[in-house]
Write a protein that holds these residues in place. Structure first.
Motif, PDB file in Angstrom:
ATOM      1  N   UNK B  52      -5.605  -3.805  -3.579  1.00 40.56           N
ATOM      2  CA  UNK B  52      -6.424  -4.254  -2.442  1.00 40.56           C
ATOM      3  C   UNK B  52      -7.681  -4.960  -2.954  1.00 40.56           C
ATOM      4  N   UNK B  53      -8.305  -4.358  -3.956  1.00 42.38           N
ATOM      5  CA  UNK B  53      -9.526  -4.959  -4.520  1.00 42.38           C
ATOM      6  C   UNK B  53      -9.226  -6.331  -5.126  1.00 42.38           C
ATOM      7  N   UNK B  54      -8.090  -6.403  -5.813  1.00 47.36           N
ATOM      8  CA  UNK B  54      -7.708  -7.680  -6.420  1.00 47.36           C
ATOM      9  C   UNK B  54      -7.506  -8.736  -5.335  1.00 47.36           C
ATOM     10  N   UNK B  55      -6.856  -8.330  -4.237  1.00 50.49           N
ATOM     11  CA  UNK B  55      -6.656  -9.251  -3.115  1.00 50.49           C
ATOM     12  C   UNK B  55      -8.012  -9.695  -2.540  1.00 50.49           C
ATOM     13  N   UNK B  56      -8.934  -8.764  -2.430  1.00 47.85           N
ATOM     14  CA  UNK B  56     -10.235  -9.079  -1.831  1.00 47.85           C
ATOM     15  C   UNK B  56     -11.084  -9.980  -2.728  1.00 47.85           C
ATOM     16  N   UNK B  57     -10.712 -10.037  -4.003  1.00 45.17           N
ATOM     17  CA  UNK B  57     -11.464 -10.902  -4.915  1.00 45.17           C
ATOM     18  C   UNK B  57     -11.323 -12.366  -4.507  1.00 45.17           C
ATOM     19  N   UNK B  58     -10.230 -12.690  -3.800  1.00 41.68           N
ATOM     20  CA  UNK B  58     -10.064 -14.087  -3.373  1.00 41.68           C
ATOM     21  C   UNK B  58     -10.618 -14.319  -1.965  1.00 41.68           C
ATOM     22  N   UNK B  59     -11.302 -13.326  -1.440  1.00 39.40           N
ATOM     23  CA  UNK B  59     -11.950 -13.526  -0.137  1.00 39.40           C
ATOM     24  C   UNK B  59     -11.735 -12.366   0.804  1.00 39.40           C
ATOM     25  N   UNK B  60     -12.572 -12.284   1.844  1.00 37.32           N
ATOM     26  CA  UNK B  60     -12.481 -11.158   2.768  1.00 37.32           C
ATOM     27  C   UNK B  60     -11.156 -11.186   3.525  1.00 37.32           C
ATOM     28  N   UNK B  61     -10.744 -10.024   4.002  1.00 35.00           N
ATOM     29  CA  UNK B  61      -9.455  -9.929   4.687  1.00 35.00           C
ATOM     30  C   UNK B  61      -9.477  -8.771   5.671  1.00 35.00           C
ATOM     31  N   UNK B  62      -8.689  -8.906   6.742  1.00 40.55           N
ATOM     32  CA  UNK B  62      -8.579  -7.839   7.733  1.00 40.55           C
ATOM     33  C   UNK B  62      -7.530  -6.824   7.286  1.00 40.55           C
ATOM     34  N   UNK B  63      -7.459  -5.709   7.994  1.00 36.86           N
ATOM     35  CA  UNK B  63      -6.463  -4.687   7.671  1.00 36.86           C
ATOM     36  C   UNK B  63      -5.057  -5.280   7.741  1.00 36.86           C
ATOM     37  N   UNK B  64      -4.804  -6.079   8.789  1.00 37.84           N
ATOM     38  CA  UNK B  64      -3.496  -6.722   8.940  1.00 37.84           C
ATOM     39  C   UNK B  64      -3.130  -7.556   7.725  1.00 37.84           C
ATOM     40  N   UNK B  65      -4.079  -8.377   7.337  1.00 41.72           N
ATOM     41  CA  UNK B  65      -3.834  -9.268   6.205  1.00 41.72           C
ATOM     42  C   UNK B  65      -3.629  -8.481   4.916  1.00 41.72           C
ATOM     43  N   UNK B  66      -4.370  -7.374   4.795  1.00 44.59           N
ATOM     44  CA  UNK B  66      -4.238  -6.563   3.584  1.00 44.59           C
ATOM     45  C   UNK B  66      -2.924  -5.810   3.555  1.00 44.59           C
ATOM     46  N   UNK B  67      -2.460  -5.384   4.730  1.00 43.58           N
ATOM     47  CA  UNK B  67      -1.235  -4.587   4.794  1.00 43.58           C
ATOM     48  C   UNK B  67      -0.003  -5.438   4.498  1.00 43.58           C
ATOM     49  N   UNK B  68      -0.064  -6.746   4.830  1.00 44.48           N
ATOM     50  CA  UNK B  68       1.109  -7.623   4.736  1.00 44.48           C
ATOM     51  C   UNK B  68       1.862  -7.543   3.405  1.00 44.48           C
ATOM     52  N   UNK B  69       1.178  -7.712   2.262  1.00 44.34           N
ATOM     53  CA  UNK B  69       1.945  -7.742   1.010  1.00 44.34           C
ATOM     54  C   UNK B  69       2.416  -6.366   0.535  1.00 44.34           C
ATOM     55  N   UNK B  70       1.931  -5.300   1.167  1.00 42.94           N
ATOM     56  CA  UNK B  70       2.281  -3.964   0.679  1.00 42.94           C
ATOM     57  C   UNK B  70       3.350  -3.313   1.550  1.00 42.94           C
ATOM     58  N   UNK B  71       4.106  -2.470   0.951  1.00 45.35           N
ATOM     59  CA  UNK B  71       5.106  -1.707   1.679  1.00 45.35           C
ATOM     60  C   UNK B  71       4.451  -0.436   2.207  1.00 45.35           C
ATOM     61  N   UNK B  72       3.339  -0.616   2.872  1.00 34.75           N
ATOM     62  CA  UNK B  72       2.545   0.518   3.318  1.00 34.75           C
ATOM     63  C   UNK B  72       2.127   0.256   4.766  1.00 34.75           C
ATOM     64  N   UNK B  73       2.044   1.315   5.553  1.00 34.25           N
ATOM     65  CA  UNK B  73       1.670   1.156   6.960  1.00 34.25           C
ATOM     66  C   UNK B  73       0.202   0.757   7.082  1.00 34.25           C
ATOM     67  N   UNK B  74      -0.119   0.216   8.241  1.00 34.74           N
ATOM     68  CA  UNK B  74      -1.494  -0.187   8.490  1.00 34.74           C
ATOM     69  C   UNK B  74      -2.470   1.002   8.438  1.00 34.74           C
ATOM     70  N   UNK B  75      -2.090   2.130   9.070  1.00 31.29           N
ATOM     71  CA  UNK B  75      -2.993   3.292   8.973  1.00 31.29           C
ATOM     72  C   UNK B  75      -3.233   3.730   7.526  1.00 31.29           C
ATOM     73  N   UNK B  76      -2.180   3.600   6.706  1.00 28.64           N
ATOM     74  CA  UNK B  76      -2.351   3.985   5.298  1.00 28.64           C
ATOM     75  C   UNK B  76      -3.342   3.052   4.612  1.00 28.64           C
ATOM     76  N   UNK B  77      -3.252   1.756   4.944  1.00 29.50           N
ATOM     77  CA  UNK B  77      -4.205   0.792   4.377  1.00 29.50           C
ATOM     78  C   UNK B  77      -5.618   1.124   4.864  1.00 29.50           C
ATOM     79  N   UNK B  78      -5.736   1.461   6.144  1.00 32.47           N
ATOM     80  CA  UNK B  78      -7.053   1.826   6.689  1.00 32.47           C
ATOM     81  C   UNK B  78      -7.647   3.001   5.929  1.00 32.47           C
ATOM     82  N   UNK B  79      -6.783   3.944   5.590  1.00 33.15           N
ATOM     83  CA  UNK B  79      -7.241   5.122   4.846  1.00 33.15           C
ATOM     84  C   UNK B  79      -7.754   4.719   3.457  1.00 33.15           C
ATOM     85  N   UNK B  80      -6.995   3.858   2.817  1.00 35.72           N
ATOM     86  CA  UNK B  80      -7.433   3.360   1.503  1.00 35.72           C
ATOM     87  C   UNK B  80      -8.774   2.641   1.622  1.00 35.72           C
ATOM     88  N   UNK B  81      -8.919   1.860   2.701  1.00 31.57           N
ATOM     89  CA  UNK B  81     -10.170   1.122   2.886  1.00 31.57           C
ATOM     90  C   UNK B  81     -11.346   2.075   3.058  1.00 31.57           C
TER      91      UNK B  81
END
Lengths: 164, 146
Positions: B52-81
């Motif tokens: 996630x941090x590596x992805x954010x290095x190329x610019x800000x992103x929403x939960x949706x955008x962050x969840x897209x490349x991962x095989x992880x649910x949106x709530x799980x991404x929110x938890x990581x955030x």
């Protein structure tokens, strides 16, 4: 926690084992190599089970104190010790910036003959640590061992460049 | 040079933290309570969070955008955030609907530098031990006292 995280460093020195042992156990010699670019003062060094190594490292106006208690001494093969951060009165202290870092680390140093050279192995493990301390130590050495630090370092550099 | 300054007083384990945080606080001007390094390490220990941090290095992103490349649910991404936010590694906009996440460099740099300082402490100490041993051997060979 069943298995403790352990950090291991190994190094070969081009000197006979007795000499390497001496460098660890003679206060004057120890102060000459332990701690780079700091002034190391060995206030006390009793290399025997229950004996203390009281170490101060000075740089600029700062001092760091380290209290070490030897638990096993087998010359010239093996040193086992409990190492802690301490205050200036040598009382064990935790660090406010890293409160979950293990207060006491079990450090084991072994010296193995390798012809005219000596193989030295250092290991660190949390000692009588809480789950939180063990997790903190595991997370930090994960960065050292698995090398993710390198990737994150690149990321940090990239960010610095973007900022500039 | 920044690296020179950073390693000038490298010391091991916990000692390092005291010195380093002192330095980081001076350098990066942490005004409020600095994040403790253990929170940063705990956050960085997870591969998804590092991605996630590596992805954010190329610019800000929403939960949706962050969840897209991962095989992880949106709530799980929110938890990581949340973990990353608590460690001070990211910040999120409060007002906007999509609450984009942005990377904050300093705490990550602090953790990485801590690890480097740890390595540097031992590498340099061992180098000093190397030269000390060479001197001791020379004296011994010359028949002198140690």
């Amino acid at each position: 926690m069943s298995e403790l995280p352990i950090y291991v460093l190994e190094r070969v020195f081009d000197a006979p084992r007795e000499l390497v042992w001496q460098a660890w156990t003679d206060a004057d010699l120890l102060a000459r190599w332990y701690g780079p670019r700091v002034e190391t003062i060995v206030h006390s060094l009793e290399v025997k089970p229950g004996g203390l190594w009281l170490n101060e490292m000075k740089w600029g106006g700062n001092s760091n104190y380290q209290r070490t208690e030897f638990t096993e001494v087998i010359p010239p093969e093996r040193l086992v010790m409990l190492q802690s951060n301490s205050d200036a009165d040598w009382n064990i202290a935790s660090n406010p910036q890293m409160p979950d870092w293990p207060r006491v680390l079990l450090t084991t140093v072994t010296f193995q003959d390798d012809g005219k050279r000596t193989k030295m192995r250092l290991t660190w493990a949390p000692h009588e640590a809480s789950d939180k301390e063990i997790a903190c130590f595991a997370a930090a050495i994960d960065g050292l061992d698995k090398g993710w630090a390198a990737g994150m370092e690149l990321l940090a550099q990239l960010l610095a460049e973007q900022k500039a | 040079m920044a690296i020179g300054m950073r390693t000038a007083a490298a010391s091991p384990l916990t000692y390092l933290v005291k010195k380093y945080n002192h330095f980081v606080m001076e350098q990066s001007g942490y005004g409020n309570q600095p994040e403790t390094l253990d929170a940063v390490f705990a956050a960085l220990a997870d591969p998804t969070r590092r991605a996630i941090l590596t992805r954010l290095a190329s610019g800000e992103a929403s939960v949706n955008e962050l969840a897209a490349p991962f095989d992880v649910s949106q709530p799980a991404i929110s938890k990581h955030l949340k973990v990353l936010e608590r460690a001070g590694l990211i910040e999120r906009d409060i007002d906007k609907q999509r609450r984009p996440a942005r990377l904050k460099a300093e705490p990550m740099a602090a953790a990485v530098h801590w690890l480097e300082d740890f390595k540097e402490f031992w590498t340099s100490s061992f180098e000093q031990l190397d030269s000390l041993l060479i001197n001791l051997k020379k004296r011994k060979d010359a028949g002198g006292q140690t």
